[in-house]
Design a protein around this motif. Structure first.
Motif, PDB file in Angstrom:
ATOM      1  N   TRP A 186       0.838  -1.210   0.000  1.00  0.00           N
ATOM      2  CA  TRP A 186       0.000   0.000   0.000  1.00  0.00           C
ATOM      3  C   TRP A 186       0.868   1.253   0.000  1.00  0.00           C
ATOM      4  O   TRP A 186       0.574   2.228  -0.685  1.00  0.00           O
ATOM      5  CB  TRP A 186      -0.920  -0.025   1.207  1.00  0.00           C
ATOM      6  N   LEU A 187       1.949   1.232   0.759  1.00  0.00           N
ATOM      7  CA  LEU A 187       2.844   2.390   0.796  1.00  0.00           C
ATOM      8  C   LEU A 187       3.483   2.622  -0.574  1.00  0.00           C
ATOM      9  O   LEU A 187       3.715   3.771  -0.977  1.00  0.00           O
ATOM     10  CB  LEU A 187       3.921   2.192   1.860  1.00  0.00           C
ATOM     11  N   ASP A 188       3.750   1.521  -1.278  1.00  0.00           N
ATOM     12  CA  ASP A 188       4.314   1.677  -2.622  1.00  0.00           C
ATOM     13  C   ASP A 188       3.346   2.431  -3.537  1.00  0.00           C
ATOM     14  O   ASP A 188       3.775   3.139  -4.464  1.00  0.00           O
ATOM     15  CB  ASP A 188       4.628   0.301  -3.228  1.00  0.00           C
ATOM     16  N   GLU A 189       2.038   2.283  -3.281  1.00  0.00           N
ATOM     17  CA  GLU A 189       1.055   2.997  -4.091  1.00  0.00           C
ATOM     18  C   GLU A 189       1.088   4.503  -3.837  1.00  0.00           C
ATOM     19  O   GLU A 189       0.580   5.281  -4.649  1.00  0.00           O
ATOM     20  CB  GLU A 189      -0.358   2.471  -3.791  1.00  0.00           C
ATOM     21  N   LEU A 190       1.692   4.896  -2.696  1.00  0.00           N
ATOM     22  CA  LEU A 190       1.768   6.318  -2.366  1.00  0.00           C
ATOM     23  C   LEU A 190       2.971   7.008  -3.017  1.00  0.00           C
ATOM     24  O   LEU A 190       3.023   8.235  -3.079  1.00  0.00           O
ATOM     25  CB  LEU A 190       1.848   6.506  -0.850  1.00  0.00           C
ATOM     26  N   ALA A 191       3.902   6.221  -3.512  1.00  0.00           N
ATOM     27  CA  ALA A 191       5.130   6.793  -4.057  1.00  0.00           C
ATOM     28  C   ALA A 191       4.884   7.806  -5.173  1.00  0.00           C
ATOM     29  O   ALA A 191       5.556   8.868  -5.210  1.00  0.00           O
ATOM     30  CB  ALA A 191       6.053   5.668  -4.545  1.00  0.00           C
ATOM     31  N   PRO A 192       3.953   7.557  -6.097  1.00  0.00           N
ATOM     32  CA  PRO A 192       3.738   8.544  -7.174  1.00  0.00           C
ATOM     33  C   PRO A 192       3.314   9.920  -6.673  1.00  0.00           C
ATOM     34  O   PRO A 192       3.454  10.909  -7.412  1.00  0.00           O
ATOM     35  CB  PRO A 192       2.627   7.907  -8.020  1.00  0.00           C
ATOM     36  N   LEU A 193       2.816  10.010  -5.459  1.00  0.00           N
ATOM     37  CA  LEU A 193       2.417  11.310  -4.936  1.00  0.00           C
ATOM     38  C   LEU A 193       3.604  12.262  -4.831  1.00  0.00           C
ATOM     39  O   LEU A 193       3.450  13.482  -4.929  1.00  0.00           O
ATOM     40  CB  LEU A 193       1.759  11.150  -3.556  1.00  0.00           C
ATOM     41  N   PHE A 194       4.796  11.688  -4.642  1.00  0.00           N
ATOM     42  CA  PHE A 194       5.984  12.518  -4.501  1.00  0.00           C
ATOM     43  C   PHE A 194       6.518  13.001  -5.852  1.00  0.00           C
ATOM     44  O   PHE A 194       7.394  13.869  -5.905  1.00  0.00           O
ATOM     45  CB  PHE A 194       7.082  11.745  -3.757  1.00  0.00           C
ATOM     46  N   ASP A 195       6.013  12.424  -6.933  1.00  0.00           N
ATOM     47  CA  ASP A 195       6.473  12.817  -8.266  1.00  0.00           C
ATOM     48  C   ASP A 195       5.619  13.921  -8.872  1.00  0.00           C
ATOM     49  O   ASP A 195       5.921  14.413  -9.966  1.00  0.00           O
ATOM     50  CB  ASP A 195       6.460  11.602  -9.209  1.00  0.00           C
ATOM     51  N   GLN A 196       4.556  14.312  -8.195  1.00  0.00           N
ATOM     52  CA  GLN A 196       3.686  15.358  -8.723  1.00  0.00           C
ATOM     53  C   GLN A 196       4.357  16.726  -8.582  1.00  0.00           C
ATOM     54  O   GLN A 196       5.089  16.968  -7.618  1.00  0.00           O
ATOM     55  CB  GLN A 196       2.344  15.360  -7.982  1.00  0.00           C
ATOM     56  N   PRO A 197       4.162  17.617  -9.560  1.00  0.00           N
ATOM     57  CA  PRO A 197       4.802  18.937  -9.487  1.00  0.00           C
ATOM     58  C   PRO A 197       4.364  19.744  -8.265  1.00  0.00           C
ATOM     59  O   PRO A 197       5.116  20.573  -7.762  1.00  0.00           O
ATOM     60  CB  PRO A 197       4.359  19.614 -10.796  1.00  0.00           C
ATOM     61  N   ARG A 198       3.149  19.479  -7.807  1.00  0.00           N
ATOM     62  CA  ARG A 198       2.652  20.177  -6.618  1.00  0.00           C
ATOM     63  C   ARG A 198       2.099  19.146  -5.650  1.00  0.00           C
ATOM     64  O   ARG A 198       1.358  18.250  -6.033  1.00  0.00           O
ATOM     65  CB  ARG A 198       1.566  21.181  -6.999  1.00  0.00           C
ATOM     66  N   ALA A 199       2.473  19.271  -4.397  1.00  0.00           N
ATOM     67  CA  ALA A 199       2.008  18.314  -3.396  1.00  0.00           C
ATOM     68  C   ALA A 199       0.489  18.378  -3.280  1.00  0.00           C
ATOM     69  O   ALA A 199      -0.105  19.457  -3.307  1.00  0.00           O
ATOM     70  CB  ALA A 199       2.649  18.609  -2.037  1.00  0.00           C
ATOM     71  N   PRO A 200      -0.167  17.230  -3.164  1.00  0.00           N
ATOM     72  CA  PRO A 200      -1.630  17.220  -3.064  1.00  0.00           C
ATOM     73  C   PRO A 200      -2.107  17.851  -1.757  1.00  0.00           C
ATOM     74  O   PRO A 200      -1.398  17.845  -0.741  1.00  0.00           O
ATOM     75  CB  PRO A 200      -1.984  15.732  -3.129  1.00  0.00           C
ATOM     76  N   SER A 201      -3.307  18.388  -1.784  1.00  0.00           N
ATOM     77  CA  SER A 201      -3.902  18.977  -0.581  1.00  0.00           C
ATOM     78  C   SER A 201      -4.287  17.882   0.398  1.00  0.00           C
ATOM     79  O   SER A 201      -4.304  16.685   0.069  1.00  0.00           O
ATOM     80  CB  SER A 201      -5.141  19.796  -0.958  1.00  0.00           C
ATOM     81  N   LEU A 202      -4.620  18.287   1.610  1.00  0.00           N
ATOM     82  CA  LEU A 202      -5.044  17.313   2.614  1.00  0.00           C
ATOM     83  C   LEU A 202      -6.312  16.595   2.163  1.00  0.00           C
ATOM     84  O   LEU A 202      -6.472  15.387   2.373  1.00  0.00           O
ATOM     85  CB  LEU A 202      -5.292  18.021   3.954  1.00  0.00           C
ATOM     86  N   ARG A 203      -7.205  17.337   1.524  1.00  0.00           N
ATOM     87  CA  ARG A 203      -8.425  16.718   1.024  1.00  0.00           C
ATOM     88  C   ARG A 203      -8.100  15.662  -0.022  1.00  0.00           C
ATOM     89  O   ARG A 203      -8.679  14.564  -0.017  1.00  0.00           O
ATOM     90  CB  ARG A 203      -9.341  17.788   0.428  1.00  0.00           C
ATOM     91  N   ALA A 204      -7.190  15.971  -0.931  1.00  0.00           N
ATOM     92  CA  ALA A 204      -6.804  15.013  -1.969  1.00  0.00           C
ATOM     93  C   ALA A 204      -6.145  13.775  -1.347  1.00  0.00           C
ATOM     94  O   ALA A 204      -6.387  12.639  -1.784  1.00  0.00           O
ATOM     95  CB  ALA A 204      -5.864  15.665  -2.972  1.00  0.00           C
ATOM     96  N   LEU A 205      -5.328  13.985  -0.319  1.00  0.00           N
ATOM     97  CA  LEU A 205      -4.704  12.853   0.360  1.00  0.00           C
ATOM     98  C   LEU A 205      -5.755  11.976   1.039  1.00  0.00           C
ATOM     99  O   LEU A 205      -5.688  10.741   0.987  1.00  0.00           O
ATOM    100  CB  LEU A 205      -3.696  13.356   1.389  1.00  0.00           C
ATOM    101  N   SER A 206      -6.720  12.633   1.681  1.00  0.00           N
ATOM    102  CA  SER A 206      -7.778  11.871   2.348  1.00  0.00           C
ATOM    103  C   SER A 206      -8.583  11.059   1.346  1.00  0.00           C
ATOM    104  O   SER A 206      -8.930   9.895   1.602  1.00  0.00           O
ATOM    105  CB  SER A 206      -8.686  12.828   3.123  1.00  0.00           C
TER     106      SER A 206
END
Length: 465
Positions: free
Chosen positions: A29-49
């Motif tokens: 599951w943590l591996d599925e989170l890795a692409p979040l770090f490749d985004q040009p802008r960090a996702p908002s808390l709502r997007a993370l939720s």
């Protein structure tokens, strides 16, 4: 030379395997989170939720699978079992995979399958042990879906629960689940038990010998119905049919009410009378003062007095007032004199001086046919309700004089769900929904659903000896 006794190694801890597999699920599951770090802008808390909501089933489903397989390892390893019907020894035929969806996520289980050639029946013992539903979506999902379906249309209920658990649910599944549960939900499971009702009464007492006021209000309200028809058949015209409802509650001195039981069904007066008798059998009538409220219809008084022979019948004050205003408008028109006559008549009726009001009506000299008819109808009405007035005395005894309790029950039990734009109900389905909503307000929903699960589990031929 003396022999040395070596201690036995400790038995393996079943949690070690569970932990190892849970950690694997967590890593995946943590591996599925890795692409979040490749985004040009960090996702908002709502997007993370929202991302957590969409993917948490992968983590929790894996953990649930690990725990389930460890707790039921013996069932998964079964190779022989006795047939639950003829006791014949059976060998395992194969391992069957079953996809399972729960509130925590999805998983796939392998279950041993056995078949008895004498009984011509096959079964999975693990299904019975786990109390699995026949389909993919398990009882925890069905329960949440049922609660939502009792409040909003099936399509919206499926959408809301689907978004909550991150799995798609269909309008058809919501409808069928509701039908399955409500078909076996009868008056016995929907009503609170006699013990629960007695406990409410005891709690309401200010002293051991105190007798709270029990209000039993009966009324009818029309709901939209239609004939039954197949999916490809043309539906017949809709009809408005009366749903008869009763509400039993305690009227406390501080003007609070304590809900005891509600029961609403689209049925005739005789069926409602029988149901009311069953409700009355659960109430310790010797422990309360009983007020029987109705709008004056004969079927209401017949039903109430049959079930509660010691109760005091009270004509709803506001219905009585409406009848007085009908005469005032017909005889006096829209004038202050008409209002004064109504107010004076209400004072006399509150003092139980029905004869004075009737005598005054007989002295009236109507000037139109409508006025004469309205006066005659009110005289008959008051003569029939002669012993159900005396509102001042009722209030002195703490008894309500208005049927607002049952009027509101008609709305929040029946109309809120059944009277929706474009909704027309087959009577059986409408009654099922009314039973479900009664269970919610009676506090018996969980008992109704647990009974549904129990009957479904018992109905599956997987009982193990």
């Amino acid at each position: 030379m003396a022999c040395r006794v070596l201690p036995l190694p400790p038995p393996p801890d079943p949690m070690d395997d569970v932990r190892a597999r849970a950690h694997q699920s967590l890593d995946a599951w943590l591996d599925e989170l890795a692409p979040l770090f490749d985004q040009p802008r960090a996702p908002s808390l709502r997007a993370l939720s929202e991302h957590f909501t969409e993917t948490r089933g992968h983590l929790l489903g894996g953990c649930l699978k690990a725990l389930t397989e460890e707790l039921y390892a013996d069932f998964r390893a079964q190779r022989q079992i006795n047939c639950p019907h003829c006791d014949k020894t059976l060998n395992r035929k194969r391992l069957d995979r079953k996809r399972i969806a729960t509130l925590q996520g999805e998983l796939v289980l392998e279950r041993p399958y056995f078949y008895c050639t004498d009984c011509h029946r096959g079964f999975h013992p693990l299904d019975h042990a786990l109390e699995l539903a026949r389909g993919v979506h398990q009882y925890d999902i069905q329960e949440k879906l049922l609660r939502h379906s009792a409040e909003v249309p099936f399509e919206l209920a499926a959408e809301l629960v689907g978004e909550l658990i991150g799995l798609p649910l269909s309008n058809h599944f919501a409808h069928e689940t509701t039908l399955d549960v409500t078909t076996i939900a009868d008056i016995d499971t929907v009503l609170p038990t006699a013990a629960a009702i007695r406990q409410h009464i005891e709690t309401a007492k200010n002293a051991p010998d105190d007798k709270p006021v029990l209000v039993v209000a009966l009324d009818g309200a029309h709901e939209p119905t239609r004939p039954k028809a197949g999916r490809s058949e043309k539906r017949g015209p809709g009809q408005w049919k009366e749903a008869k409802g009763v509400r039993c509650y305690l009227a406390l001195p501080d003007e609070r009410i304590v809900q005891l039981a509600s029961w609403h069904q689209i049925q005739d007066a005789e069926a409602m009378r029988r149901d009311l008798v069953e409700i009355a059998e659960r109430i310790p009538q010797e422990e309360v003062h009983i007020a029987l409220l109705g709008d004056g219809a004969s079927w209401i008084w017949n039903s109430l007095t049959k079930a509660f022979p010691c109760g005091r019948t009270i004509l709803d004050y506001y219905h009585c007032k409406e009848h007085l205003y009908e005469v005032a408008n017909a005889h006096y028109g829209d004038t202050p004199q008409g209002v004064q006559w109504v107010e004076a008549s209400l004072v006399r009726l509150a003092d139980d001086r029905v004869g004075d009001v009737i005598a005054g009506l007989r002295r009236m000299q109507p000037t139109t046919i409508n006025s004469a008819q309205a006066i005659d109808e009110l005289i008959i009405y008051l003569e029939n309700q002669n012993n159900r007035l005396g509102y001042d005395d009722c209030k002195a005894q703490g008894m309500p004089i208005g049927s607002g309790g049952i009027e509101s029950a008609n709305k929040f039990i029946g109309h809120v769900r059944l009277k929706r734009s474009g909704a027309w109900w087959v009577i059986e389905n409408g009654n099922g929904m009314l039973r479900l909503r009664c269970a919610l307000y009676n506090g018996t929903f969980q008992r109704v659903f647990d009974n549904y699960v129990k009957l479904n589990v018992a109905g599956r031929a997987g009982t193990i000896r």
